[in-house]
Motif scaffolding. Sequence first.
Motif, PDB file in Angstrom:
ATOM      1  N   MET A  79       0.853  -1.184   0.000  1.00  0.00           N
ATOM      2  CA  MET A  79       0.000   0.000   0.000  1.00  0.00           C
ATOM      3  C   MET A  79       0.889   1.233   0.000  1.00  0.00           C
ATOM      4  SD  MET A  79      -3.068  -0.995  -0.205  1.00  0.00           S
ATOM      5  CE  MET A  79      -4.047   0.424   0.165  1.00  0.00           C
ATOM      6  N   GLY A  80       0.613   2.158  -0.924  1.00  0.00           N
ATOM      7  CA  GLY A  80       1.344   3.415  -0.987  1.00  0.00           C
ATOM      8  C   GLY A  80       0.394   4.567  -0.667  1.00  0.00           C
ATOM      9  N   ARG A  81       0.896   5.763  -0.793  1.00  0.00           N
ATOM     10  CA  ARG A  81       0.085   6.948  -0.524  1.00  0.00           C
ATOM     11  C   ARG A  81       0.172   7.928  -1.682  1.00  0.00           C
ATOM     12  NH1 ARG A  81      -2.184   7.715   4.283  1.00  0.00           N
ATOM     13  NH2 ARG A  81      -1.202   6.531   5.921  1.00  0.00           N
ATOM     14  N   THR A 116      -3.294  13.801  -2.088  1.00  0.00           N
ATOM     15  CA  THR A 116      -4.508  13.642  -1.285  1.00  0.00           C
ATOM     16  C   THR A 116      -4.263  12.908   0.023  1.00  0.00           C
ATOM     17  OG1 THR A 116      -5.071  11.551  -2.349  1.00  0.00           O
ATOM     18  CG2 THR A 116      -5.907  13.574  -3.379  1.00  0.00           C
ATOM     19  N   GLY A 117      -3.178  12.151   0.103  1.00  0.00           N
ATOM     20  CA  GLY A 117      -2.891  11.389   1.307  1.00  0.00           C
ATOM     21  C   GLY A 117      -3.643  10.068   1.375  1.00  0.00           C
ATOM     22  N   GLU A 118      -4.493   9.782   0.360  1.00  0.00           N
ATOM     23  CA  GLU A 118      -5.243   8.529   0.392  1.00  0.00           C
ATOM     24  C   GLU A 118      -4.339   7.351   0.037  1.00  0.00           C
ATOM     25  OE1 GLU A 118      -7.860   7.426  -3.156  1.00  0.00           O
ATOM     26  OE2 GLU A 118      -7.667   9.606  -3.367  1.00  0.00           O
ATOM     27  N   GLN A 119      -4.691   6.184   0.566  1.00  0.00           N
ATOM     28  CA  GLN A 119      -3.901   4.978   0.309  1.00  0.00           C
ATOM     29  C   GLN A 119      -4.212   4.458  -1.090  1.00  0.00           C
ATOM     30  OE1 GLN A 119      -4.433   2.146   3.464  1.00  0.00           O
ATOM     31  NE2 GLN A 119      -2.725   3.060   4.577  1.00  0.00           N
TER      32      GLN A 119
END
Length: 99
Positions: A60-62, A66-69
Motif C-alpha cells: 500500500m502506498g500513498r 490527497t494522502g489517500e492509500q
Amino acid sequence: MTRSDLVTLLAERFPQITQKDTEFAVKTILDAMSDALAHGHRIEIRGFGSFSVNRRPPRMGRNPRTGEQVPIPEKLVPHFKPGKALREAVEAQGKAETR
C-alpha cells in the motif's frame, strides 16, 4: 557512461572494427541481456557482477497530493550485484581520490 560513450570508446580502442560494427555489437549484447532478464534468467559476468530479477511484493502506498492509500501491484525489477573485483576496484579508486 552512456551507450554511445561505450560505442565510441570501443571503436577507439579497436580501430580494426568500424563504428557501425561496434554499435551493432553493443546493441546485440545489451539486447541479449535484456531478453535473458525478461525471461527470468540470471546473468553472471565473472569479475564484474551479476544481474537478476527481483520480485517486489504488492504493498500500500500513498498519493502525496490527497494522502489517500493506493494499492501498488507486485513488480519484477532488475537487480545488479557487483562482483568482488569490481567492488575492490571502486573502493581503491575512492580511496585514491580522497587523498
